[in-house]
Scaffold this active site. Structure first.
Site, PDB file in Angstrom:
ATOM      1  CD  GLU A 164      -3.311  -2.191   7.699  1.00 25.80           C
ATOM      2  OE1 GLU A 164      -1.803  -2.911   7.005  1.00 25.80           O
ATOM      3  OE2 GLU A 164      -3.406  -0.911   7.059  1.00 25.80           O
ATOM      4  CD  GLU A 191      -2.942   5.724   6.992  1.00 29.56           C
ATOM      5  OE1 GLU A 191      -3.038   5.364   5.466  1.00 29.56           O
ATOM      6  OE2 GLU A 191      -2.333   4.780   7.210  1.00 29.56           O
ATOM      7  CG  ASN A 216      -1.857   1.402   1.093  1.00 33.93           C
ATOM      8  OD1 ASN A 216      -2.350   1.858   0.629  1.00 33.93           O
ATOM      9  ND2 ASN A 216      -1.861   1.655   2.681  1.00 33.93           N
ATOM     10  CG  HIS A 222      -5.666   1.997   5.694  1.00 34.48           C
ATOM     11  ND1 HIS A 222      -5.485   2.530   6.125  1.00 34.48           N
ATOM     12  CD2 HIS A 222      -4.604   1.036   4.929  1.00 34.48           C
ATOM     13  CE1 HIS A 222      -4.224   2.678   6.729  1.00 34.48           C
ATOM     14  NE2 HIS A 222      -3.508   1.714   5.360  1.00 34.48           N
ATOM     15  CE  LYS A 241      -0.224   2.982   4.802  1.00 36.10           C
ATOM     16  NZ  LYS A 241      -0.053   3.331   6.025  1.00 36.10           N
ATOM     17  N   GLY A 293       3.305   2.215  10.911  1.00 33.28           N
ATOM     18  CA  GLY A 293       3.537   3.464  11.170  1.00 33.28           C
ATOM     19  C   GLY A 293       4.846   3.655  12.060  1.00 33.28           C
ATOM     20  CB  SER A 350       5.229  -1.852  11.935  1.00 35.59           C
ATOM     21  OG  SER A 350       5.694  -0.481  12.087  1.00 35.59           O
TER      22      SER A 350
END
Ligand SMILES: O=C(CO)COP(=O)(O)O
Length: 254
Positions: A169, A103, A13, A101, A15, A175, A215
């Site tokens: 996730e 985010e 991904n 996702h 992003k 991250g 991660s």
């Protein structure tokens, strides 16, 4: 127990990262590095920003590296300025699309119902949806990880036995360099498998690939990918470096 061996999927991904020249070079290196040894181990998927889907899909023809997108709108067409339909992504050459996702849930207010509608749209267009779920740090610390993941799974995965990948996730692992313990990953993945079995039956549920994301790096990939019911990885930062992305694929159990 998984009951069935599934072919691992290593998905990148990207992003909101990637321009055509440098990104194209990275994709080229991924394609070149996806040799017979790696092809025997795992499927490979790159999800660049929407601007690059068409060019990447064209570049990947014949390579067996799949190209996907990072979200889609639920509807086929219409007055939705700035949005992209699943059919448009399929037309551009995508075969997968990430939906829900964390985010997008956090920054774009997507609810489970929104995510489910996007996953249905993906199926309508012939794409495989990768439905993302995962708890926050506060939810895990409160002992609510399984409850949260279970509710997201129930609300976000559409009815019916169409194409489906699920990605676990944990929000706090994205991250941050932090990862859950292997025991925690095993617990959540076994729980998700059990939830899917009770809703859809084992014949379907045992064929669904459950990815871990958050991660994932070359240094921890082998341990995470060896966990029961982990059928691949959804990789953010490390997928932007071809050598790292390929090393994660190489870490899949033989
Ligand atoms: O969000 C992720 C993939 O969708 C994970 O991102 P990182 O691998 O950068 O933690």
């Amino acid at each position: 127990m998984s009951g069935q061996k599934r072919r691992p999927l290593i998905a990148g991904n990207w992003k909101m990262n990637g321009l055509k020249i440098a990104g194209g070079r990275t994709l080229g290196a991924v394609i070149e590095g996806y040799d017979a040894g790696l092809r025997a181990k795992a499927d490979l998927l790159v999800c660049p920003p929407a601007t690059l889907v068409y060019a990447f899909a064209a570049a990947a023809v014949g390579s067996r590296v799949a190209i996907g997108a990072q979200t889609c709108h639920p509807e086929i067409s219409g007055a939705h300025t700035g949005e992209i339909a699943a059919e448009m992504l399929a037309d551009a050459g995508a075969s997968y699309v990430i939906v829900g996702h964390s985010e997008r849930r956090a920054f774009n207010g997507e609810t489970d119902a929104d995510v489910r509608a996007r996953a249905l749209a993906a199926r309508r267009a012939g794409l495989t949806p990768i439905v993302c779920v995962g708890e926050t740090r506060e939810e895990r610390d409160a002992g609510r990880a399984l409850e949260v993941v279970g509710a997201q799974l129930a609300g976000s995965v559409p009815d019916g036995e169409g194409p489906l990948v699920v990605a676990y996730e944990p929000v706090w692992a994205i991250g941050t360099g932090l990862t859950p313990t292997e025991a925690d990953v095993a617990e959540v993945h076994a729980f998700m498998r059990a939830q899917l079995r009770s809703r859809f039956g084992a014949a379907f549920a045992d064929g669904v690939r459950l990815l871990y994301g958050g991660s994932v790096k070359p240094s921890n990939a082998a341990a995470l990918l060896a966990v029961e019911d982990v059928d691949g990885a959804l990789v953010g930062g490390a997928s932007l470096v071809a050598a790292d992305f390929l090393a994660i694929a190489a870490a899949c159990p033989a």
